[in-house]
Design an enzyme around this catalytic site. Structure first.
Site, PDB file in Angstrom:
ATOM      1  N   CYS A   2      10.145  -4.571  34.147  1.00  0.00           N
ATOM      2  CA  CYS A   2      10.712  -3.419  33.452  1.00  0.00           C
ATOM      3  C   CYS A   2      12.180  -3.267  33.849  1.00  0.00           C
ATOM      4  O   CYS A   2      12.534  -3.456  35.010  1.00  0.00           O
ATOM      5  CB  CYS A   2       9.999  -2.109  33.745  1.00  0.00           C
ATOM      6  SG  CYS A   2       8.294  -2.074  33.218  1.00  0.00           S
ATOM      7  N   ARG A  27      14.311  -9.652  34.230  1.00  0.00           N
ATOM      8  CA  ARG A  27      13.239  -8.999  34.989  1.00  0.00           C
ATOM      9  C   ARG A  27      11.865  -9.231  34.364  1.00  0.00           C
ATOM     10  O   ARG A  27      10.854  -8.985  35.006  1.00  0.00           O
ATOM     11  CB  ARG A  27      13.523  -7.494  35.084  1.00  0.00           C
ATOM     12  CG  ARG A  27      14.786  -7.187  35.853  1.00  0.00           C
ATOM     13  CD  ARG A  27      15.159  -5.731  35.734  1.00  0.00           C
ATOM     14  NE  ARG A  27      14.326  -4.868  36.529  1.00  0.00           N
ATOM     15  CZ  ARG A  27      14.523  -4.585  37.812  1.00  0.00           C
ATOM     16  NH1 ARG A  27      15.544  -5.115  38.431  1.00  0.00           N
ATOM     17  NH2 ARG A  27      13.737  -3.775  38.461  1.00  0.00           N
ATOM     18  N   ASN A  99       9.856   2.831  35.155  1.00  0.00           N
ATOM     19  CA  ASN A  99       9.529   1.548  35.767  1.00  0.00           C
ATOM     20  C   ASN A  99       8.593   1.852  36.930  1.00  0.00           C
ATOM     21  O   ASN A  99       8.911   2.696  37.759  1.00  0.00           O
ATOM     22  CB  ASN A  99      10.830   0.888  36.260  1.00  0.00           C
ATOM     23  CG  ASN A  99      10.581  -0.433  36.964  1.00  0.00           C
ATOM     24  OD1 ASN A  99       9.477  -0.966  36.905  1.00  0.00           O
ATOM     25  ND2 ASN A  99      11.608  -0.952  37.610  1.00  0.00           N
ATOM     26  N   GLY A 100       7.433   1.197  36.969  1.00  0.00           N
ATOM     27  CA  GLY A 100       6.504   1.449  38.073  1.00  0.00           C
ATOM     28  C   GLY A 100       5.106   1.712  37.535  1.00  0.00           C
ATOM     29  O   GLY A 100       4.815   1.437  36.371  1.00  0.00           O
ATOM     30  N   GLU A 466       5.900 -25.730  46.195  1.00  0.00           N
ATOM     31  CA  GLU A 466       6.989 -25.218  45.363  1.00  0.00           C
ATOM     32  C   GLU A 466       7.208 -26.109  44.135  1.00  0.00           C
ATOM     33  O   GLU A 466       7.444 -25.612  43.030  1.00  0.00           O
ATOM     34  CB  GLU A 466       8.280 -25.096  46.192  1.00  0.00           C
ATOM     35  CG  GLU A 466       9.505 -24.656  45.421  1.00  0.00           C
ATOM     36  CD  GLU A 466       9.373 -23.275  44.772  1.00  0.00           C
ATOM     37  OE1 GLU A 466       8.395 -22.556  45.036  1.00  0.00           O
ATOM     38  OE2 GLU A 466      10.273 -22.934  43.966  1.00  0.00           O
ATOM     39  N   LYS A 470       6.916 -24.521  40.454  1.00  0.00           N
ATOM     40  CA  LYS A 470       8.049 -24.548  39.524  1.00  0.00           C
ATOM     41  C   LYS A 470       7.611 -25.151  38.198  1.00  0.00           C
ATOM     42  O   LYS A 470       7.915 -24.647  37.133  1.00  0.00           O
ATOM     43  CB  LYS A 470       9.173 -25.369  40.162  1.00  0.00           C
ATOM     44  CG  LYS A 470      10.575 -25.020  39.839  1.00  0.00           C
ATOM     45  CD  LYS A 470      11.105 -23.677  40.219  1.00  0.00           C
ATOM     46  CE  LYS A 470      10.272 -22.755  40.967  1.00  0.00           C
ATOM     47  NZ  LYS A 470      10.665 -21.442  41.266  1.00  0.00           N
ATOM     48  N   GLU A 473       5.189 -22.797  36.277  1.00  0.00           N
ATOM     49  CA  GLU A 473       5.871 -21.580  35.808  1.00  0.00           C
ATOM     50  C   GLU A 473       6.647 -21.823  34.517  1.00  0.00           C
ATOM     51  O   GLU A 473       6.584 -21.035  33.596  1.00  0.00           O
ATOM     52  CB  GLU A 473       6.913 -21.122  36.855  1.00  0.00           C
ATOM     53  CG  GLU A 473       6.398 -20.274  37.969  1.00  0.00           C
ATOM     54  CD  GLU A 473       7.532 -19.853  38.898  1.00  0.00           C
ATOM     55  OE1 GLU A 473       7.648 -18.656  39.153  1.00  0.00           O
ATOM     56  OE2 GLU A 473       8.302 -20.711  39.376  1.00  0.00           O
ATOM     57  N   HIS A 489     -11.972 -34.432  49.064  1.00  0.00           N
ATOM     58  CA  HIS A 489     -13.049 -33.456  49.261  1.00  0.00           C
ATOM     59  C   HIS A 489     -13.240 -32.615  47.998  1.00  0.00           C
ATOM     60  O   HIS A 489     -13.356 -31.401  48.063  1.00  0.00           O
ATOM     61  CB  HIS A 489     -12.742 -32.561  50.460  1.00  0.00           C
ATOM     62  CG  HIS A 489     -12.724 -33.319  51.750  1.00  0.00           C
ATOM     63  ND1 HIS A 489     -13.865 -33.795  52.349  1.00  0.00           N
ATOM     64  CD2 HIS A 489     -11.702 -33.723  52.530  1.00  0.00           C
ATOM     65  CE1 HIS A 489     -13.554 -34.452  53.447  1.00  0.00           C
ATOM     66  NE2 HIS A 489     -12.232 -34.421  53.581  1.00  0.00           N
ATOM     67  N   LYS A 584      10.841 -11.413  37.006  1.00  0.00           N
ATOM     68  CA  LYS A 584      11.619 -11.874  38.159  1.00  0.00           C
ATOM     69  C   LYS A 584      11.453 -10.950  39.349  1.00  0.00           C
ATOM     70  O   LYS A 584      11.344 -11.378  40.477  1.00  0.00           O
ATOM     71  CB  LYS A 584      13.097 -11.974  37.790  1.00  0.00           C
ATOM     72  CG  LYS A 584      13.926 -12.454  38.962  1.00  0.00           C
ATOM     73  CD  LYS A 584      15.027 -13.370  38.545  1.00  0.00           C
ATOM     74  CE  LYS A 584      15.629 -14.100  39.722  1.00  0.00           C
ATOM     75  NZ  LYS A 584      14.895 -15.296  40.110  1.00  0.00           N
TER      76      LYS A 584
HETATM   77  C1  G6P Z   1       8.433 -13.438  41.113  1.00  0.00           C
HETATM   78  C2  G6P Z   1       9.443 -14.497  40.704  1.00  0.00           C
HETATM   79  C3  G6P Z   1       9.425 -15.638  41.717  1.00  0.00           C
HETATM   80  C4  G6P Z   1       9.687 -15.112  43.112  1.00  0.00           C
HETATM   81  C5  G6P Z   1       8.716 -13.988  43.484  1.00  0.00           C
HETATM   82  C6  G6P Z   1       9.148 -13.262  44.749  1.00  0.00           C
HETATM   83  O1  G6P Z   1       7.149 -13.929  40.991  1.00  0.00           O
HETATM   84  O2  G6P Z   1       9.147 -14.983  39.408  1.00  0.00           O
HETATM   85  O3  G6P Z   1      10.415 -16.608  41.359  1.00  0.00           O
HETATM   86  O4  G6P Z   1       9.572 -16.148  44.032  1.00  0.00           O
HETATM   87  O5  G6P Z   1       8.675 -12.996  42.451  1.00  0.00           O
HETATM   88  O6  G6P Z   1      10.340 -12.593  44.479  1.00  0.00           O
HETATM   89  P1  G6P Z   1      11.391 -12.162  45.595  1.00  0.00           P
HETATM   90  O7  G6P Z   1      12.468 -11.424  44.844  1.00  0.00           O
HETATM   91  O8  G6P Z   1      10.661 -11.280  46.547  1.00  0.00           O
HETATM   92  O9  G6P Z   1      11.892 -13.410  46.233  1.00  0.00           O
END
Ligand code: G6P
Length: 589
Positions: A2, A27, A99-100, A466, A470, A473, A489, A584
């Protein structure tokens, strides 16, 4: 998650609102809306999907002349992404964006329904609007205060009252920044939304209510005026343009050499003061998403080279677990945004237990940065693509330096080659990034697959996590990372002819073991791709990265995996910078 913006006293508020929403797109959202106000009326326009849809609707609508407006991008929590559920929400004289999450919305709604109040949406936000309106007689702040007494949850609110010409802003657990200027006043979830209009700002704290009018901003706490210190935005902060690049993700990967250099310069001088962890007996690393995977690398390095006991845990679990602290525990919180709800809750839990907290964070004005005991700032600058890249690399870099310094303090490492090689990292990362053609060739071979697995051991496993995250995502290909030894396993049953298996192989001591696991998969038909710091023949494809000191090696491997994920997503036509359903900044738990 948001995005909020409000504008008052500016000519053409519509332009400022839409521009601000675009800068908040990162966001994550699935619908958008705005409300305009003049002395007589409020006009609300909403749409589902991209901001372009809202823009189109706005241009097809006859707009009221307005001096005040609020706007919002919604990431659905209560109720589907639909026009009726999009913000702003109106109830009686109150129109607001939020937002929230209001946790007790159901109970409040039942109470208000009994009072004869009706609702049109499924949202918790409309409940908040109705509650404030229920309490509103003449005094806006009193109505807000009464409503807050009833509300349980997290919020950033911008509120309009039909018979007031002011804009009210308040927050709990979600950030709000207030921008001031002599051509209008602004309020938004992130400074990037208003940076093109003003560089003078202050951060609204929890418990404060900002009242914005066209010529002034007043802030109150418990009925008393609060004097706010006006800050000036740095020249480079808030610059979130895409430049020559097709996507933010690509731009941000390409910035990695530059931000490594910047971060190194900013922390090198006080390396021994911030990194002497030897006063502690155990470390907890807590974070979400990629930041947690960066933490996994930190854990591996601290355990392997500094013999330090480390627990690394996702924040959403940590916050609710029975954690055994002692006075010699340090809790390291890692976050790009510094606003991730679970990470903030984990920090507060540690503080409640009176243990020290250290934040590794990008946004210096964030809640995590302000509330933690100590901070190490990464110098990533604004990161816009939802999937983190450059901030993740910097988190790993800081953890590598911390681990190195701790190993030195404990007498386990004696040479200073890490610091010498750290200076060379920008050049080495550039070399890795310049080999994009190689990653494109591999992407061409794997982009149409439905499943891609990664394997590795120890640090290579943490890197695999990671790489896999990536890829899934941004490309929506199902991907998992496994500890190489675990493959047989269970998961090996999923291996079939032609299925890609990406092995990370950077640790000499364990290389042969992982290779044996790779061989097992290859003999069952897997398409094997090796990412290593030494040439390993006989596999289908290979990515070779320069060999560096073990502390720094992950920093040369992950950029390849980021670019590979990017190229695969591009070939699949995905919305790379804003993958579906992702946000984000995850400001709700
Ligand atoms: C979201 C983002 C990720 C990020 C995570 C933690 O899921 O899409 O890319 O790693 O939040 O975010 P932060 O701002 O705490 O690193």
């Amino acid at each position: 998650m948001c995005g909020i913006i409000g504008v008052i006293g500016k000519e053409d508020p519509v332009h400022a609102l839409l521009d601000g929403l675009k800068n908040l797109e990162y966001r994550g959202y699935d619908s958008a809306g705005l409300a305009l106000k003049n002395y007589y009326q409020i006009q609300v326009i909403k749409s589902v999907g991209k901001i372009a849809n809202l823009e189109e609707k706005v241009s097809d609508t006859s707009l009221i002349p307005a001096f005040l407006g609020i706007a919002h991008t919604r990431w659905a929590t209560h109720g589907s992404p639909s026009e009726v559920n999009a913000h702003p929400h109106t109830s009686g004289k109150v129109t607001l964006v939020h937002n929230g999450i209001i946790e007790n919305a159901k109970e409040i709604k039942e109470r208000l329904v009994q009072e004869g109040i009706s609702f049109v949406s499924d949202t918790d936000t409309e409940v908040a609007a109705a509650l404030i309106n229920f309490y509103y007689e003449k005094d806006a702040i009193q109505a807000i205060d009464l409503a807050l007494n009833d509300i349980v949850g997290s919020y950033a609110f911008l509120i309009l009252f039909a018979d007031s010409n002011q804009l009210y802003a308040l927050r709990k657990d979600s950030p709000l920044v207030v921008g001031v200027s002599d051509h209008g006043n602004f309020v938004a979830s992130d400074i990037v939304a208003i940076a093109s209009w003003t560089r003078q700002y202050f951060l609204l704290e929890e418990g404060e209510i900002a009242v914005l009018s066209d010529s002034r901003v007043d802030v109150f706490r418990d009925g008393k005026t609060v004097e706010k210190n006006i800050l000036t935005l740095d020249q480079n902060d808030g610059d979130s343009s895409k430049g020559q690049y097709e996507h933010y993700m690509l731009k941000e990967i390409m910035e990695e050499p530059m931000v490594i250099e910047k971060t190194l310069n900013s922390i090198l001088d006080h390396l021994d003061t911030f990194s002497d962890l030897t006063q502690y007996e155990q470390i907890h690393i807590v974070a979400c998403g990629s930041a947690m995977y960066a933490g996994m690398i930190g854990k591996s390095l601290l355990e392997e080279y500094a013999s330090f006991p480390v627990i690394c845990e996702v924040a959403s679990e940590y916050r609710y677990k029975n954690i055994l602290y002692d006075r010699k525990t340090l809790v390291i919180l890692i976050s790009q945004s510094g606003e991730t709800a679970d990470t903030i809750a984990a920090m507060r839990k540690a503080k409640d237990a009176s243990v020290d907290t250290l934040a590794i964070v990008n946004v210096k004005t964030s809640t995590l940065a302000r509330e933690s005991d100590r901070q190490i700032f990464i110098e990533a600058g604004p990161e816009v693509a939802v999937a983190t890249t450059k901030a993740y690399i910097l988190q790993v870099f800081v953890l590598a330096l911390l681990s190195y310094q701790t190993a030195v303090s404990k007498g386990m490492v004696h040479d200073s080659s890490v610091l010498v090689e750290a200076r060379k990292l920008p050049q080495m990362i550039s070399e890795v990034l310049n080999r994009r053609d190689e990653y494109i060739k591999i992407a061409e071979k794997i982009y149409s697959q439905e499943n891609i697995f990664f394997i590795g051991r120890k640090i290579d496993y943490a890197i695999s996590l990671e790489g896999s995250l990536k890829l899934k995502e941004v490309s929506y290909i199902h991907s998992e990372a496994y500890q190489a030894g675990e493959l047989k396993h269970g998961t090996i049953s999923l291996i079939h002819e032609g299925m890609p298996l990406i092995a990370i192989l950077t640790q000499e001591d364990i290389l042969k073991k992982t290779l044996a696991n790779l061989e097992e998969a290859k003999s069952r038909g897997a398409m094997t791709i090796v990412v290593s710091n030494q040439s390993i023949p006989f596999y289908d494809m290979e990515i070779l990265v320069p060999k560096v000191n073990a502390f720094l090696q992950p920093i040369l491997v992950v950029p390849c995996l980021q670019l590979l994920a990017y190229e695969v997503a591009k070939m699949r036509g995905c919305d790379i910078d804003k993958p579906r359903n992702l946000a984000k900044s995850v400001t709700v738990e």
